[in-house]
Write a protein that holds these residues in place. Structure first.
Motif, PDB file in Angstrom:
ATOM      1  N   MET A 229       0.836  -1.228   0.084  1.00 48.44           N
ATOM      2  CA  MET A 229      -0.141  -0.119   0.083  1.00 48.44           C
ATOM      3  C   MET A 229       0.885   1.290  -0.070  1.00 48.44           C
ATOM      4  N   THR A 230       0.599   2.330  -0.804  1.00 49.88           N
ATOM      5  CA  THR A 230       1.512   3.547  -0.729  1.00 49.88           C
ATOM      6  C   THR A 230       0.789   4.492  -0.107  1.00 49.88           C
ATOM      7  N   SER A 231       1.659   5.397   0.467  1.00 50.55           N
ATOM      8  CA  SER A 231       1.317   6.149   1.521  1.00 50.55           C
ATOM      9  C   SER A 231       0.460   7.348   0.488  1.00 50.55           C
ATOM     10  N   ARG A 232      -0.528   7.827   1.200  1.00 48.51           N
ATOM     11  CA  ARG A 232      -1.414   8.832   0.791  1.00 48.51           C
ATOM     12  C   ARG A 232      -1.403  10.217   1.462  1.00 48.51           C
ATOM     13  N   PHE A 233      -1.140   9.985   2.714  1.00 46.36           N
ATOM     14  CA  PHE A 233      -1.060  11.194   3.658  1.00 46.36           C
ATOM     15  C   PHE A 233       0.128  11.460   4.500  1.00 46.36           C
ATOM     16  N   VAL A 234       0.218  12.451   4.982  1.00 47.56           N
ATOM     17  CA  VAL A 234       1.139  12.894   5.918  1.00 47.56           C
ATOM     18  C   VAL A 234       0.803  13.579   6.944  1.00 47.56           C
ATOM     19  N   ASP A 235       1.416  13.349   8.282  1.00 47.63           N
ATOM     20  CA  ASP A 235       1.146  13.998   9.493  1.00 47.63           C
ATOM     21  C   ASP A 235       2.404  14.532   9.995  1.00 47.63           C
ATOM     22  N   THR A 236       2.832  15.770   9.765  1.00 50.61           N
ATOM     23  CA  THR A 236       3.996  16.117  10.199  1.00 50.61           C
ATOM     24  C   THR A 236       4.413  16.789  11.645  1.00 50.61           C
ATOM     25  N   HIS A 237       3.056  16.458  12.363  1.00 47.09           N
ATOM     26  CA  HIS A 237       3.175  17.052  13.569  1.00 47.09           C
ATOM     27  C   HIS A 237       2.286  16.146  14.590  1.00 47.09           C
ATOM     28  N   CYS A 238       2.786  15.103  15.195  1.00 46.86           N
ATOM     29  CA  CYS A 238       1.565  14.352  16.115  1.00 46.86           C
ATOM     30  C   CYS A 238       2.496  14.085  17.318  1.00 46.86           C
ATOM     31  N   HIS A 239       1.574  14.450  18.826  1.00 44.41           N
ATOM     32  CA  HIS A 239       2.132  13.944  19.808  1.00 44.41           C
ATOM     33  C   HIS A 239       1.951  12.563  20.214  1.00 44.41           C
ATOM     34  N   PHE A 240       2.265  11.650  19.509  1.00 40.13           N
ATOM     35  CA  PHE A 240       1.804  10.253  19.823  1.00 40.13           C
ATOM     36  C   PHE A 240       2.025   9.872  21.477  1.00 40.13           C
ATOM     37  N   ASP A 241       3.168  10.522  22.042  1.00 40.16           N
ATOM     38  CA  ASP A 241       3.356  10.037  23.413  1.00 40.16           C
ATOM     39  C   ASP A 241       2.608  10.550  24.415  1.00 40.16           C
ATOM     40  N   LEU A 242       1.668  11.272  23.921  1.00 36.87           N
ATOM     41  CA  LEU A 242       0.632  12.060  24.833  1.00 36.87           C
ATOM     42  C   LEU A 242      -0.924  11.631  24.799  1.00 36.87           C
ATOM     43  N   TYR A 243      -1.035  10.413  23.961  1.00 43.16           N
ATOM     44  CA  TYR A 243      -2.429  10.003  23.941  1.00 43.16           C
ATOM     45  C   TYR A 243      -2.486   8.945  25.311  1.00 43.16           C
ATOM     46  N   ALA A 244      -3.706   8.656  25.496  1.00 43.24           N
ATOM     47  CA  ALA A 244      -3.931   7.736  26.589  1.00 43.24           C
ATOM     48  C   ALA A 244      -3.419   6.498  26.191  1.00 43.24           C
ATOM     49  N   ASP A 245      -3.493   6.141  24.992  1.00 40.43           N
ATOM     50  CA  ASP A 245      -2.881   4.648  24.406  1.00 40.43           C
ATOM     51  C   ASP A 245      -2.030   5.085  23.249  1.00 40.43           C
ATOM     52  N   PRO A 246      -0.855   5.540  23.318  1.00 38.25           N
ATOM     53  CA  PRO A 246       0.110   5.541  22.335  1.00 38.25           C
ATOM     54  C   PRO A 246       0.133   4.449  21.164  1.00 38.25           C
ATOM     55  N   ALA A 247       0.259   3.255  21.712  1.00 36.39           N
ATOM     56  CA  ALA A 247       0.482   2.237  20.857  1.00 36.39           C
ATOM     57  C   ALA A 247      -0.687   1.902  19.672  1.00 36.39           C
ATOM     58  N   SER A 248      -1.735   2.233  20.244  1.00 34.59           N
ATOM     59  CA  SER A 248      -2.879   1.894  19.324  1.00 34.59           C
ATOM     60  C   SER A 248      -3.037   3.130  18.237  1.00 34.59           C
ATOM     61  N   VAL A 249      -2.544   4.361  18.574  1.00 34.80           N
ATOM     62  CA  VAL A 249      -2.518   5.350  17.490  1.00 34.80           C
ATOM     63  C   VAL A 249      -1.430   5.168  16.618  1.00 34.80           C
ATOM     64  N   LEU A 250      -0.180   4.661  17.116  1.00 36.01           N
ATOM     65  CA  LEU A 250       0.809   4.440  16.415  1.00 36.01           C
ATOM     66  C   LEU A 250       0.421   3.158  15.297  1.00 36.01           C
ATOM     67  N   ARG A 251      -0.238   2.204  15.847  1.00 35.29           N
ATOM     68  CA  ARG A 251      -0.591   1.025  14.756  1.00 35.29           C
ATOM     69  C   ARG A 251      -1.539   1.488  13.957  1.00 35.29           C
ATOM     70  N   GLU A 252      -2.633   2.212  14.238  1.00 30.40           N
ATOM     71  CA  GLU A 252      -3.624   3.013  12.910  1.00 30.40           C
ATOM     72  C   GLU A 252      -2.684   3.533  12.178  1.00 30.40           C
ATOM     73  N   SER A 253      -2.048   4.631  12.532  1.00 33.11           N
ATOM     74  CA  SER A 253      -1.051   5.535  11.666  1.00 33.11           C
ATOM     75  C   SER A 253      -0.178   4.630  10.774  1.00 33.11           C
ATOM     76  N   GLU A 254       0.516   3.279  11.083  1.00 37.14           N
ATOM     77  CA  GLU A 254       1.171   2.635  10.487  1.00 37.14           C
ATOM     78  C   GLU A 254       0.486   1.666   9.730  1.00 37.14           C
ATOM     79  N   GLN A 255      -0.802   1.236   9.976  1.00 33.75           N
ATOM     80  CA  GLN A 255      -1.613   0.494   9.156  1.00 33.75           C
ATOM     81  C   GLN A 255      -2.219   1.371   7.788  1.00 33.75           C
ATOM     82  N   LEU A 256      -2.288   2.483   8.241  1.00 34.95           N
ATOM     83  CA  LEU A 256      -2.829   3.285   6.937  1.00 34.95           C
ATOM     84  C   LEU A 256      -1.871   3.910   6.166  1.00 34.95           C
TER      85      LEU A 256
END
Ligand code: MN
Length: 249
Positions: free
Chosen positions: A1-28
């Motif tokens: 799958m090719t990447s279509r989107f870019v998020d150049t500023h996200c505070h992953f470490d400040l979510y309640a569950d960083p791992a799930s947000v990272l996983r979603e970003s990686e999967q997409l």
């Protein structure tokens, strides 16, 4: 799958569950820059991002914490060689009211920019609330590498000065919801526009924004530029690749 989107500023470490947000970003397959607010939390973010194809950890010292956390500057110097990405750094004159505090922020930011220039090849994501003129002056003086003004909220005149100095601008959902932000979007050169979530600080539908919400920003870009959303996504991706120098992330 090719990447279509870019998020150049996200505070992953400040979510309640960083791992799930990272996983979603990686999967997409969303290229994401995981900014941090102090050098002492960078190693943990770097560990979370290690092995991920689309997420890169950035070393930061947020201007609102910079004076209090100035003793962490040596840690910044220690880690700077280990990542290409730097942020969140910059100046914030809303939080620093006195000239003495503003001068301290400038001195810390100048020192950070010096470390970036010394290391070479960095990509910075920069905060400039009520301080964009001084941010642009320091960037021009220290030429630290490629840089993105995140959530730019200054004047159109200073936006043009920043663009002439080489700045990119990352646009988030909060900006697209404000009249001032939409007006600015009309003026920023298309080839300097990037997208960001600034999650979890920005909120979308009363939830913390996530990298996936950069798709909504792209929708607004398409409408603003009067192009299809696919074309708007292509323009942003092309800008991101140019920012990185055409190479891999
Ligand atoms: Mn931020």
């Amino acid at each position: 799958m090719t990447s279509r989107f870019v998020d150049t500023h996200c505070h992953f470490d400040l979510y309640a569950d960083p791992a799930s947000v990272l996983r979603e970003s990686e999967q997409l397959c969303i290229y994401s820059i995981a900014v941090t607010n102090t050098p002492s939390v960078f190693p943990a973010m770097a560990r979370l991002a290690s092995g991920l194809k689309f997420v890169r950890a950035a070393l930061g010292l947020h201007p609102e914490l910079a004076i209090e956390r100035a003793p962490e500057l040596p840690l910044f110097a220690k880690h700077v060689a280990t990542t290409r990405y730097v942020g969140e750094v910059g100046l914030d004159y809303k939080s620093a009211v006195t000239e003495s505090d503003r001068a301290k922020q400038r001195s810390i930011f100048a020192s950070i920019l010096g470390h970036c220039r010394g290391a070479g090849g960095k990509v910075l994501t920069i905060h400039s609330r009520r301080a964009e003129a001084d941010v642009i002056a320091l960037l021009s003086e220290h030429t630290p590498g490629a840089f993105i003004l995140h959530w730019y909220s200054g004047s159109a005149k200073n936006m043009r000065l920043a663009a002439e100095a080489g700045a990119y601008f990352s646009i988030n959902n909060a900006m697209t919801m404000s009249e001032r932000g939409r007006k600015l979007l009309q003026d920023i050169p298309h080839d300097r526009v990037l997208t960001e979530s600034d999650g979890p600080f920005v909120r979308v539908d009363d939830q913390p924004a996530r990298p996936i919400h950069t798709q909504l920003v792209v929708d607004v870009l398409g409408r603003t530029w009067r192009v299809e959303r696919d074309e708007a996504a292509d323009i942003v991706m092309k800008n991101f690749r140019r920012l990185l120098g055409g190479g891999a992330a």
